[in-house]
Design an enzyme around this catalytic site. Sequence first.
Site, short mmCIF file in Angstrom:
data_model
loop_
_atom_site.label_atom_id
_atom_site.label_comp_id
_atom_site.label_asym_id
_atom_site.label_seq_id
_atom_site.Cartn_x
_atom_site.Cartn_y
_atom_site.Cartn_z
N LYS A 15 -2.27 -7.80 2.42
CA LYS A 15 -1.04 -7.72 3.22
C LYS A 15 -1.22 -8.31 4.61
O LYS A 15 -0.42 -8.07 5.50
CB LYS A 15 -0.62 -6.25 3.33
CG LYS A 15 -0.45 -5.55 1.98
CD LYS A 15 -0.20 -4.07 2.12
CE LYS A 15 -0.26 -3.40 0.76
NZ LYS A 15 -0.12 -1.93 0.84
N LYS A 30 -14.29 9.19 -11.70
CA LYS A 30 -13.36 9.40 -10.59
C LYS A 30 -12.32 10.44 -11.00
O LYS A 30 -11.92 10.50 -12.17
CB LYS A 30 -12.66 8.08 -10.22
CG LYS A 30 -13.60 6.97 -9.76
CD LYS A 30 -14.06 7.22 -8.34
CE LYS A 30 -14.56 5.96 -7.64
NZ LYS A 30 -15.48 5.11 -8.38
N ARG A 69 8.12 0.75 14.44
CA ARG A 69 7.18 1.87 14.33
C ARG A 69 5.79 1.56 14.88
O ARG A 69 4.97 2.44 15.02
CB ARG A 69 7.09 2.32 12.86
CG ARG A 69 8.38 2.92 12.40
CD ARG A 69 8.37 3.24 10.94
NE ARG A 69 7.59 4.44 10.66
CZ ARG A 69 7.47 4.96 9.44
NH1 ARG A 69 8.07 4.40 8.42
NH2 ARG A 69 6.76 6.03 9.26
N PRO A 75 6.21 -4.17 4.00
CA PRO A 75 5.72 -5.36 3.32
C PRO A 75 4.48 -5.07 2.47
O PRO A 75 3.47 -4.63 2.98
CB PRO A 75 5.35 -6.29 4.47
CG PRO A 75 5.52 -5.50 5.72
CD PRO A 75 5.69 -4.09 5.36
N GLU A 76 4.60 -5.36 1.21
CA GLU A 76 3.44 -5.36 0.34
C GLU A 76 3.09 -6.84 0.12
O GLU A 76 3.71 -7.72 0.72
CB GLU A 76 3.76 -4.65 -0.97
CG GLU A 76 4.24 -3.20 -0.74
CD GLU A 76 4.51 -2.44 -2.02
OE1 GLU A 76 3.86 -2.71 -3.03
OE2 GLU A 76 5.40 -1.57 -2.00
N ARG A 107 3.16 10.91 -0.94
CA ARG A 107 3.92 9.66 -1.11
C ARG A 107 4.80 9.80 -2.35
O ARG A 107 4.36 10.32 -3.37
CB ARG A 107 2.97 8.46 -1.33
CG ARG A 107 2.22 8.05 -0.09
CD ARG A 107 2.81 6.80 0.52
NE ARG A 107 2.82 6.87 1.97
CZ ARG A 107 1.80 6.49 2.75
NH1 ARG A 107 0.70 6.06 2.23
NH2 ARG A 107 1.93 6.57 4.06
N HIS A 114 12.26 -3.64 20.39
CA HIS A 114 10.95 -3.70 19.71
C HIS A 114 10.44 -5.11 19.44
O HIS A 114 9.68 -5.32 18.49
CB HIS A 114 10.97 -2.90 18.40
CG HIS A 114 11.56 -1.54 18.56
ND1 HIS A 114 11.01 -0.59 19.40
CD2 HIS A 114 12.65 -0.95 18.00
CE1 HIS A 114 11.74 0.52 19.34
NE2 HIS A 114 12.74 0.32 18.51
#
Length: 288
Positions: A58, A167, A125, A2-3, A278, A107
């Site tokens: 989130k 940066k 998880r 979920p974002e 990622r 779960h």
Amino acid sequence: MPELPEVEIVKQSLNKSITGKIITNILIKNRNLRFKIPRNFEKNIVKKKIIKVDRFSKHLILKFEDKSYLMIHLGMSGTIHLINKSIKKNTITNTSFYHSPLLPKKHNHVEIKIDNLKLIYNDPRRFGYFSYFKNDEQLNNIFKKYGPEPFDPLFDKNYIFNYFKNKKKNIKNFLIDQSFVSGIGNIYASEILFLCKILPSREVSSLSISDCQKISHFSKVVLRKAIEKGGSSIRDFINISGDQGSFQKNFNVYQRENKKCLKYSCRGTVLKKFISNRSSFFCNLCQK
DNA sequence: AAGAGGCCCTGATAGC
DNA sequence: TGCTATCAGGGCCTCT
């Protein structure tokens, strides 16, 4: 999973179904989530009246009548299921991110009884977590380290441009860095950069003010559209009322490795590259 | 201080 | 009713 958009969908659904109701009981079957749920957790929650379901980034936030809060983070695989106990079967009436219309068998770590409803937190998880805050101050303290949401007027080209000065990380890394901007995860980061025509590997110090304007703009565009479409359903996830979210049909690059770029007249190919462990997806031609 | 990398955990899938 | 390796949408922690 979920974002921001997916959490927003859950929030809207919960707001309709549990606002104004009272938590009558809570059963914790497994305290070992990302952070261990403390022993005295239940007594803070039980008998509280829910006056609002909110969201920041989130995080799901249940506000109680006594001005205290329950915060739920779904982590990577957390899902919320609402069961109406007045219906005989365990029919899920609302708010699920699971493909099956039935409750998962494994779960189900937390069960919260809310009047005639049962809210179940499922998380294979166990990267998600529950937190309780006594008041606004405690809650806000948690969010101090978070950057603005993409919808926040603060998230404009100047904020972005100034933040990027000196940066050295790449832009993809920053988009999923919650202290820079909060709510964007790995999927939407790739989608946003595609619309910006910026390569995920671009070092941020090389971005112009106009690039920063695009980042501000398309972050809003992508997230807003994802919310409209009910979020993204990848693998076995669906949204409220057991329907699938459909934003994944609008993916331009995510999980489209080796496929043709969808931009009109572009002859590029979508590539996948690991950036800081990622996956990132991008067009090899129209993103520079 | 910023940035890189490890790690928490289970399940789905691909390859053998 | 195989086994093993790899990868998954998040984010905290440690080390340099």
